[in-house]
Design an enzyme around this catalytic site. Structure first.
Site, mmCIF file in Angstrom:
data_model
loop_
_atom_site.group_PDB
_atom_site.id
_atom_site.type_symbol
_atom_site.label_atom_id
_atom_site.label_comp_id
_atom_site.label_asym_id
_atom_site.label_seq_id
_atom_site.Cartn_x
_atom_site.Cartn_y
_atom_site.Cartn_z
ATOM 1 N N LYS A 292 3.763 1.189 10.611
ATOM 2 C CA LYS A 292 3.671 2.381 9.618
ATOM 3 C C LYS A 292 3.329 3.570 10.443
ATOM 4 C CE LYS A 292 3.564 0.588 4.975
ATOM 5 N NZ LYS A 292 2.743 0.659 3.736
ATOM 6 N N ARG B 100 5.014 -12.841 9.975
ATOM 7 C CA ARG B 100 5.759 -11.492 9.338
ATOM 8 C C ARG B 100 7.310 -11.453 10.043
ATOM 9 N NH1 ARG B 100 3.699 -6.746 9.413
ATOM 10 N NH2 ARG B 100 1.616 -7.279 9.623
ATOM 11 N N GLU C 201 0.748 -1.077 -0.040
ATOM 12 C CA GLU C 201 0.042 -0.101 0.044
ATOM 13 C C GLU C 201 0.943 1.370 -0.061
ATOM 14 O OE1 GLU C 201 -3.510 2.083 2.494
ATOM 15 O OE2 GLU C 201 -2.725 0.283 3.506
#
Length: 580
Positions: free
Chosen positions: A292, A282, A39
Site C-alpha cells: 500500500k 497472501r 484498514e
C-alpha cells in the site's frame, strides 16, 4: 450487484477441511461466521481479492455469514474515501456483508477489557519511550529485560490508565502494556503495547478518545464480539496467534457480560464467540507491487493517474481496466489457498479475463491506426448495410447491421508495400478478404510528399459477395474495416503492464520499483468505430475484432464521446517477450 454464485470456496484446501471438520463436530454450534477486516488507509488490491473470496466464499458455502469490519484503530492514516471505495470494491467483486462494523464501535469494550487486564495483574502502564522499549525487547536468541515500571500496583496502573484516557499526558509519554513474559521465545509475547496516546481526531469518534488500541489487541476482541468463528489471516500473523489467543483467554468475553454492556446500549450486541485464527499465504503476482505504501507513492508522485488508474493492481483499477469480477474470482479459485508463499504469473489472471470476455463480450469492428482504403469499382455514393453476428459462438447475442461504403478505414498494419516473409494481408497487386464483404485486390497507392502511403485503392470482386458463386473462393488473409462515411471517432487507451520487471521489488541491482516502471504502459490513440461500438453504456465490454478486448471507461465514456480502455490483448504478447 455482480453475481458471485460461482465464487471460490477454497476448493479442497486445508482451510476448508478445518471448517468442514468444525461444522461436522458441532463446534461453534455448527455455525460459520467470517469477517473481512480491511484498514481504510488505501484502496484494496488484487491480493485483497483472495482474502475477500475466501472470507465470503467459505461462509456462503456453509450457509454462514460474513462481517465487513473496518480496522480504524490508527486515525493518522484513515480516510472516509477509502471506506467508501472498499465497500464498493467488495460489492463489485460480487459479495454482500451481513453486518458492517468498525473497530471503533468497540472502543468502549476494548477500554473495559484493558481495565480488566490491569485488575487481573496482566497489564501495566509503562513510561518507557518507544526507543527504550525496543532496546529492552531482546533478540531471537536473547531474552528481553523487564520494564522498571512492570511491577506497578494495580491501583496505580488503573489511575494512570484513566488519566491517559483523560488526556493528562503527552503523546508517547506512556503506553499500556500486556504483562506476559519478557523471556518468551515469541517476541510478540514480550509485553506488547495495548494502548498508545495519540491526540488525533478520529473519522468516527471525533475527539472522544486520545488513546487508541493496538491492532493485535483490537483484532481478537473485535472478532469475539462479532461472533466470528473462523478468522482468516495471512501468514505474517502466524507468530501473532499466541497473542491473539492470550487476549481472548484473559478477557473471556463469552462469559463476561460486563465487558459487552456498551454494545447492548448501542444495539450492537450479539453473543460473543471464541474465534479461531487460521493463516494462509497472501496472493502475489509478478510484474506487480502490492505494498500500500508503494501504491500510495505511485499516486502521490503522479506516476499513475490515481488509485483507479487501469494499470494499477487495485480493484478499482482492475474494474476500470475492464477485468470482470468473475475472472478475478476464478483466478483465485484456481490459485488455491495454501501456506506456501508463491508468486503467480500475471498472464494467468489475464487468461482468466480472456475466458470470461470471450464468452460474454459482443463483437464489434474498430480501427486504431487508420489507413484509407478506396474501392474504385463502387459508386461514389455507394452505401449499404451488412448483417453481422454479435457473437460467433452464441446466437442468443443476436445480429446487427453494419454500414458499408466505398471508402473504408483499415488497420495500417494490414497493408505492406514491401511485405515481410509470411505476410498474408493486403499488398500491391495482392488480394485479401474484407470481413463480411468479399475479396478486394490492391490496384494503386497514394502517397504524401514524404513517401508515406495515405490511400490504398482496390477493386471488389462482385462474384465473391455473400450468396454469390465465388463467395467461397479462398485467399489467405481476412481483415476488418470500418466505413469512413459512418465511422465514429473515439479515444482508445492502450494499457499494458505497469512494470517491466517480473519482480519490481527486487532491489538487489540497486534499483527501486520506480526504476522498473514501463514508460509504454499507456498509449492514447484516436480510433474509428462502427456505430454500434460507440452506443454502449460505461463499463460495457466488447471485443474489437482482431485487436483485443476493450471496455468503455466507467468515468469518461459517453456514446457521444466514446472512450475505451484496452482490457487485454487477444493473446499473451508478454509470452513472446519472455521467450515462452
Amino acid at each position: 450487484m455482480t453475481d458471485a454464485s460461482s465464487a471460490p470456496t477454497a476448493g479442497h484446501s486445508f482451510i476448508r477441511q478445518i471448517v468442514v471438520a468444525d461444522v461436522a463436530a458441532g463446534k461453534h454450534g455448527g455455525a460459520v461466521r467470517t469477517r473481512f477486516p480491511p484498514e481504510p488507509n488505501g484502496y484494496l488490491h488484487l491480493g485483497h481479492a483472495k482474502a475477500i473470496c475466501l472470507d465470503f466464499g467459505l461462509a456462503r458455502e456453509f450457509g454462514g455469514s460474513t462481517a465487513l469490519r473496518f480496522d480504524d484503530t490508527n486515525p493518522a492514516k484513515e480516510d472516509v474515501e477509502y471506506v467508501e471505495a472498499i465497500k464498493a470494491d467488495v460489492q463489485w467483486l460480487g459479495f454482500q456483508w451481513d453486518t458492517l462494523r468498525h473497530s471503533s464501535d468497540y472502543f468502549e469494550v476494548l477500554y473495559l477489557g484493558a481495565e480488566k487486564m490491569i485488575r487481573l495483574g496482566k497489564a501495566y502502564v509503562c513510561d518507557l519511550s518507544a526507543e527504550q522499549v525496543r532496546a529492552q525487547r531482546g533478540t531471537l536468541t536473547e531474552a528481553g529485560r523487564n520494564s522498571p515500571y512492570r511491577e506497578r500496583g494495580i491501583e496505580e496502573n488503573l489511575d494512570l490508565f484513566r488519566r491517559m484516557r483523560a488526556g493528562e499526558f503527552a503523546d508517547g509519554a506512556r503506553t499500556l502494556r500486556a504483562k506476559i513474559d519478557m523471556a518468551a521465545g515469541n517476541i510478540n509475547l514480550r509485553d506488547p503495547a495495548i494502548y498508545r496516546i495519540r491526540r488525533l481526531s478520529h473519522q468516527n469518534t471525533g475527539d472522544a478518545w486520545c488513546i487508541y488500541p493496538m491492532y493485535d489487541y483490537a483484532h481478537p476482541v473485535s472478532d469475539a464480539v462479532e461472533g466470528i468463528t473462523h478468522s482468516f489471516c495471512t501468514l505474517e500473523f502466524e507468530d501473532h496467534r499466541p497473542l491473539y489467543d492470550w487476549f481472548l483467554d484473559q478477557l473471556d468475553l463469552p462469559n463476561d457480560a460486563s465487558l459487552t454492556e456498551p454494545l447492548r446500549r448501542a444495539g450492537l450486541w450479539q453473543q460473543p464467540s471464541r474465534p479461531q485464527q487460521i493463516e494462509f499465504a497472501r496472493g502475489n503476482l509478478d510484474y506487480t507491487v502490492m505494498s500500500k505504501r508503494k501504491l500510495m507513492a505511485l499516486v502521490a508522485e503522479r506516476l499513475v493517474d490515481g488509485w483507479d488508474d487501469p494499470r494499477m493492481p487495485t480493484l478499482a483499477g482492475a474494474r476500470r481496466r475492464g477485468f470482470p469480477p468473475a475472472a478475478i474470482r476464478a483466478f483465485w479459485e484456481r490459485a488455491g489457498v495454501t501456506k506456501q508463499n508463491s508468486v503467480i504469473e500475471f498472464s494467468v489472471l489475464e487468461n482468466c479475463v480472456r475466458e470470461v470476455l470471450d464468452a460474454n463480450a459482443p463483437r464489434r469492428m474498430a480501427v486504431l491506426d487508420p489507413l484509407r482504403l478506396v474501392i474504385d469499382n463502387l459508386g461514389a455514393g455507394h452505401t449499404e448495410t451488412i448483417g453481422f453476428a454479435n457473437h460467433p459462438k452464441n446466437p442468443d447475442f443476436g445480429t446487427r447491421q453494419v454500414p458499408f461504403s466505398r471508402e473504408l478505414w483499415i488497420e495500417r498494419e494490414d497493408f505492406a508495400e514491401v511485405p515481410p516473409k509470411g505476410f498474408h494481408r493486403l499488398v500491391p497487386g495482392g488480394e485479401v478478404r474484407l470481413r463480411g464483404v468479399g475479396i478486394v485486390r490492391c490496384t494503386d497507392l497514394v502517397k504524401d510528399a514524404a513517401g508515406n502511403v495515405t490511400q490504398v485503392h482496390c477493386t471488389l470482386d462482385p462474384d465473391t459477395r455473400h450468396g454469390m458463386p465465388g463467395a467461397e473462393r479462398k485467399v489467405k488473409g481476412t481483415i476488418h474495416w470500418v466505413s469512413a462515411a459512418h465511422a465514429l471517432a473515439a479515444e482508445v487507451r492502450l494499457y499494458d503492464r505497469l512494470f517491466t520487471a517480473a519482480d519490481p521489488d527486487d532491489d538487489s541491482d540497486g534499483k527501486s520499483y520506480a526504476d522498473h516502471l514501463n514508460r509504454d504502459s499507456k498509449r492514447v490513440v484516436g480510433a474509428w468505430l462502427e456505430p454500434a461500438a460507440a452506443d454502449v453504456d460505461a463499463e460495457a465490454a466488447l471485443q474489437f475484432e482482431r485487436l483485443g478486448y476493450f471496455t468503455a471507461d466507467r468515468r469518461d465514456h459517453t456514446p457521444q464521446r466514446p472512450v475505451f480502455n484496452r482490457t487485454v490483448t487477444l493473446r499473451d504478447t508478454w509470452a513472446k517477450v519472455a521467450g515462452k
